[in-house]
Motif scaffolding. Structure first.
Motif, mmCIF file in Angstrom:
data_model
loop_
_atom_site.group_PDB
_atom_site.id
_atom_site.type_symbol
_atom_site.label_atom_id
_atom_site.label_comp_id
_atom_site.label_asym_id
_atom_site.label_seq_id
_atom_site.Cartn_x
_atom_site.Cartn_y
_atom_site.Cartn_z
ATOM 1 N N TYR A 270 0.822 -1.206 0.000
ATOM 2 C CA TYR A 270 0.000 0.000 0.000
ATOM 3 C C TYR A 270 0.861 1.264 0.000
ATOM 4 C CZ TYR A 270 0.769 -0.531 5.069
ATOM 5 O OH TYR A 270 1.332 -0.706 6.314
ATOM 6 N N LEU A 273 1.643 1.626 -3.583
ATOM 7 C CA LEU A 273 0.448 2.139 -4.245
ATOM 8 C C LEU A 273 0.326 3.647 -4.019
ATOM 9 C CD1 LEU A 273 -2.186 1.567 -5.800
ATOM 10 C CD2 LEU A 273 -3.301 1.170 -3.586
ATOM 11 N N ALA A 277 0.358 5.495 -7.537
ATOM 12 C CA ALA A 277 -0.988 5.860 -7.981
ATOM 13 C C ALA A 277 -1.101 7.339 -8.370
ATOM 14 C CB ALA A 277 -2.016 5.498 -6.910
ATOM 15 N N ILE A 280 0.203 7.815 -11.885
ATOM 16 C CA ILE A 280 -0.722 7.278 -12.885
ATOM 17 C C ILE A 280 -1.897 8.219 -13.081
ATOM 18 C CG2 ILE A 280 -2.288 5.367 -13.408
ATOM 19 C CD1 ILE A 280 -0.355 3.543 -11.828
ATOM 20 N N LEU A 281 -2.435 8.732 -11.967
ATOM 21 C CA LEU A 281 -3.587 9.640 -12.062
ATOM 22 C C LEU A 281 -3.231 10.918 -12.816
ATOM 23 C CD1 LEU A 281 -5.081 9.247 -8.462
ATOM 24 C CD2 LEU A 281 -6.035 8.393 -10.611
#
Length: 517
Positions: A270, A273, A277, A280-281
């Motif tokens: 996590y 992540l 993340a 990526i966003l």
């Protein structure tokens, strides 16, 4: 129409235009005044939600350094544990200079500068949002979410968006955000002094901010892509030389192992992540904004995406290579701190644009849910301490009560010993003895190791002192006498009731302050 009438008509038209321009300036001033007031109110709300805890965690260095600057006779036994690190910043000198100039007490100055830092952070966020989005309610949704999420943890870095006490990182972040807004406005040279001042206050965070501003400046150019492609070779230049390749000592390794978040390749799924993340966003948002013709948003998100990819690559190289191990304490993954600010700001703006809009009930629910949730989490995080530790209000925390008594009733050259893990003791809530009691102490096992990782020459003294206090809970009079004979310690903080043989002039229900005979 006569020449006289024509001249009169022109004069009247000129007068009307001047009146209209004057009214426009007044309207603009009123608009800016309302905006500044809204930023001020959101800063107040942010402080109320995040809490205020002077003396917490890194204040062991910065607040202690301020007090030492103001009163050089303090900390005669352990000043190396904060002075060496504080030499990299002018922060403590600036705060101390302000106090000398204004005669405002330290506690009130810390509170004032903390609020100003939060205000400037939110002002920078608003200035960025108003460039990216035209609708005012969209801009304020981004500011509102950022204000509520000031204590959002940044994945794997042991950072919040903002610290709950005055920290040069808060002020440097505010200056970086203001510099970003200047670059986005096409006023690059206005960003230079802001970034320079940020570097003087917090070199690491400012260096990351400068890195992002470089990517942003490239993204603002036309065309964008050739400039960004030219950065491929920059990874080679990111590898520093010299002291980096010196062999670490076993003591340095021992201190380093107390900081698990330094080690990227041992992060949990996590945490990974949380690191990947956002990239990526922002990559997806860049493509969507470009397809929709939202040029400024596309350029900004491209800059965030490119900056994140570059810094992630640098971090993975540095933290994987044994030859670069000495760079580990520089915590290259802290580049995520700035990305999380942008993630929160843009996320709030998009929430305002597509969900909240101008619906008062949705706005009310949004503000209540976000602020209440973060408030409750902060109260639970520091259960033994008042949520707002304001100047002049006596503390209900037994540890802070003992620190206050020590500051007022013991000699300035007193040298204290206590449990080396006292910061993690139930109810202590990570408040620094040095920063609050204003007295010297033996090294601890919670905060001081981070200083050793950055200043390896402190290692031998740190190891000797923590070894001398190992097994603290079992100490008796002869152990305290040994500390006094070996290290010169004259005072201790122990649990109440105290071991026999100690002279103890003060206690509460939990703790005792004692002098070693």
């Amino acid at each position: 129409m006569t020449d006289h009438d024509d001249a009169a008509s022109r004069s009247q038209l000129k007068y009307i235009n001047e009146q209209e321009q004057e009214q426009q300036l007044k309207d603009l001033a009123n608009l800016h005044g309302r905006n500044i007031l809204l930023v001020f109110l959101f800063a107040l709300l942010a402080m109320a939600v995040m809490g205020y805890h002077p003396g917490l965690e890194d204040d062991a260095v910065y607040l202690t350094a301020v007090k030492a600057d103001l009163n050089p006779v303090l900390y005669p036994h352990d000043s190396d544990f904060f002075r060496i690190q504080s030499q990299a910043t002018v922060f403590d000198k600036c705060i101390a200079g302000f106090i000398r100039l204004t005669h405002i007490p330290v506690a009130f100055t810390e509170l004032l500068f903390q609020f100003v830092s939060i205000f400037l952070i939110l002002l920078g966020c608003w200035l960025i949002a108003r460039i990216l989005f035209a609708e005012q309610w969209v801009q304020w949704a981004g500011v509102a979410l950022t204000a509520a999420m000031m204590t959002l943890p940044v994945a794997g870095t042991a950072l919040y968006l903002a610290d709950q006490h005055l920290h040069p990182r808060n002020t440097a972040t505010a200056l970086v955000l203001l510099a970003v807004s200047r670059i986005m406005s096409g006023r690059n040279w206005q960003a230079v002094p802001l970034l320079l001042l940020a570097f003087l206050l917090h070199p690491i965070m400012a260096a990351l901010g400068i890195s992002f501003c470089f990517f942003l400046a490239m993204a603002m150019l036309k065309p964008v892509h050739p400039w960004l492609r030219s950065l491929r070779g920059s990874l080679v230049a990111a590898v520093p030389l010299g002291w980096v390749f010196e062999s670490p000592t076993p003591v340095w390794h021992r201190a380093l192992q107390t900081r698990g978040y330094y080690f990227l390749y041992t992060w949990t799924w996590y945490e990974w992540l949380g690191a990947l993340a956002p990239l990526i966003l922002f990559g997806l948002l860049w493509r969507i904004a470009r397809q929709r013709g939202e040029t400024m948003l596309a350029r900004f998100t491209l800059a965030v995406f490119s900056y994140g990819l570059f810094q992630q690559a640098v971090a993975m190289i540095v933290l994987k290579s044994p030859a670069l191990e000495r760079l580990t304490p520089m915590q290259p993954m802290r580049f995520l701190h700035l990305i999380y600010y942008f993630l929160t700001l843009i996320g709030g703006c998009l929430l305002g644009k597509y969900l909240l809009k101008t619906n008062a009930w949705r706005w009310a629910a949004f503000l209540i849910v976000t602020n209440t949730g973060m408030f409750v989490s902060q109260v639970a995080l520091y259960p033994g301490t008042d949520h707002l530790e304001l100047p002049g209000i006596p503390s209900s925390n037994p540890w802070l009560q003992s620190f206050d008594w020590i500051r007022a009733n013991t000699p300035t050259n007193a040298y204290f010993a206590m449990d080396p893990n006292y910061l993690a003791a139930p109810g202590e809530d990570y408040h620094s003895f040095r920063a609050i009691a204003e007295r010297s102490q033996l090294a601890d096992m919670i905060k001081d190791p981070s200083l050793v990782t950055q200043v390896p020459e402190l290692g031998p003294a740190w190891e000797m002192q923590v070894n001398a206090t190992a097994g603290w809970q079992r100490f008796q009079l002869e152990d305290f006498e040994r500390l006094k004979a070996k290290l010169g310690v004259g005072w201790v903080i122990v649990s109440y009731p105290q071991p026999r043989g100690l002279a103890c002039p003060w206690h509460n229900d939990s703790l005792t302050v004692c002098e070693i005979p």
